[in-house]
Enzyme design. Structure first.
Site, mmCIF file in Angstrom:
data_model
loop_
_atom_site.group_PDB
_atom_site.id
_atom_site.type_symbol
_atom_site.label_atom_id
_atom_site.label_comp_id
_atom_site.label_asym_id
_atom_site.label_seq_id
_atom_site.Cartn_x
_atom_site.Cartn_y
_atom_site.Cartn_z
ATOM 1 N N LYS A 110 -10.103 2.142 -2.129
ATOM 2 C CA LYS A 110 -10.261 1.619 -0.772
ATOM 3 C C LYS A 110 -11.604 2.044 -0.181
ATOM 4 O O LYS A 110 -11.947 3.230 -0.157
ATOM 5 C CB LYS A 110 -9.106 2.125 0.095
ATOM 6 C CG LYS A 110 -9.050 1.560 1.513
ATOM 7 C CD LYS A 110 -7.758 2.037 2.186
ATOM 8 C CE LYS A 110 -7.594 1.480 3.586
ATOM 9 N NZ LYS A 110 -6.291 1.877 4.177
ATOM 10 N N CYS A 145 -5.682 -2.847 2.605
ATOM 11 C CA CYS A 145 -5.367 -2.699 4.033
ATOM 12 C C CYS A 145 -6.574 -2.832 4.952
ATOM 13 O O CYS A 145 -6.993 -3.945 5.230
ATOM 14 C CB CYS A 145 -4.621 -1.389 4.267
ATOM 15 S SG CYS A 145 -3.656 -1.371 5.812
ATOM 16 N N GLU A 195 0.826 -1.207 0.000
ATOM 17 C CA GLU A 195 0.000 0.000 0.000
ATOM 18 C C GLU A 195 0.863 1.261 0.000
ATOM 19 O O GLU A 195 1.823 1.386 0.755
ATOM 20 C CB GLU A 195 -0.907 -0.003 1.239
ATOM 21 C CG GLU A 195 -1.872 1.171 1.297
ATOM 22 C CD GLU A 195 -2.693 1.194 2.582
ATOM 23 O OE1 GLU A 195 -3.735 1.866 2.601
ATOM 24 O OE2 GLU A 195 -2.288 0.538 3.570
#
Length: 303
Positions: free
Chosen positions: A121, A158, A48
């Site tokens: 995300k 994540c 990331e």
């Protein structure tokens, strides 16, 4: 699109970042990716926000200068790398979508400089040292796998890795593999026992996504210590010790490869992609789901 291979060599890069010099960080990533490609790796995951330091440790409007448009310099660089090496490459960047509108975005290239797909995300944390809500707008592209020459890639990012709903929706849409570019580490004020509990939880939840959906899971995390921009020179605990330990798990959660805590390295595994079908026949979770009884999952809480 090419026929999906039964054997797929998939790899990841675990990297430390010491500055916001994008050119140097890209070159380091490219060197690792070339090493994997030279070993026959066909699909590579980067961690990331690999272009810069993890800037979310504090809230600083100047950090928005690190963001890039898509397409932009990062996508041009890594697209050319994917084309040169004839690989599928999963990258991560700080996207400037418009003035005042930014995302944490994964971009996929499929043996070409052209963008095969992207994912923004969805789950955005806001915790001490991880002030991501200040920087990132939650994604609005849903949970849709990206079609590539090696299969449908379920790319998440994540904090998404803690949510079984995200993994399930990707799998329900036909994802062959789940990928998690990650930046997670320890608060050095926590004791060793708490640090171990946190890591074990992180490792377990992602292996559980592999088990519950009968798909391999690929996780690339950062390594190294990054001081907080607010830290004084004498405060060596005001920052994040990224815990590395990137890993590749098979469709029953079995760990196939595991990186070290504090070492820059690559991992590569030859996945038997036919195992997903075999495992799903023996463990038919999708058959036995009680979708008639799950309506309240769309509520925030049951009172």
């Amino acid at each position: 699109m090419q026929d999906k291979p039964n054997q797929l060599k998939v790899g990841l890069v675990q990297q430390a970042v010491s500055s916001n010099n994008k050119a140097e960080n890209w070159q380091k990533s490219a060197d690792f990716v070339r090493q994997l490609a030279a070993q026959g790796c066909e699909c590579v995951l980067l961690q990331e926000l690999h272009s810069t330091l993890y800037f979310c440790q504090n809230e600083d409007t100047n950090a928005f200068d690190l963001a890039e448009t898509i397409p932009g310099p990062a996508t041009e660089y890594f697209g050319q790398l994917a084309a040169e090496l004839n690989i599928v490459l999963i990258t991560s960047l700080f996207e400037k979508r418009a003035s005042g509108l930014y995302h944490n975005t994964a971009v996929v290239f499929d043996r070409s400089a052209d963008i095969a797909g992207q994912y923004r995300k969805m789950h955005i944390p806001d915790d001490p040292g991880f002030y991501e809500k200040f920087y990132f707008t939650p994604g609005d592209m849903g949970f849709n796998p990206i079609e590539t020459s090696v299969g449908k890639l379920g790319v998440l990012v994540c904090w998404d890795q803690w949510y079984p709903e995200a993994a399930r929706l990707m799998a329900m849409a036909g994802a062959d593999i789940l990928f998690y570019p990650t930046a997670i580490g320890w608060d050095l004020h926590d004791d060793n026992a708490e640090q171990q509990r946190q890591h074990d939880a992180w490792h377990t939840i992602q292996r559980a996504h592999a088990v519950a959906n009968s798909v391999p899971v690929i996780v690339a995390n950062r390594t190294g210590y990054e001081a907080s921009p607010d830290a004084s020179e004498s405060d060596d605990k005001h920052g994040i010790q990224f815990w590395g330990q990137s890993f590749i798990a098979g469709p029953q959660g079995e760990v196939l490869a595991h990186a070290e805590v504090d070492k820059e390295q690559t991992l590569m595994v030859a996945l038997d992609m036919s195992r997903t079908e075999s495992v799903k026949r023996i463990w038919p979770y999708f058959r036995d789901r009680r979708i008639d009884a799950y309506d309240e999952l769309t509520k925030r809480w049951r009172s």
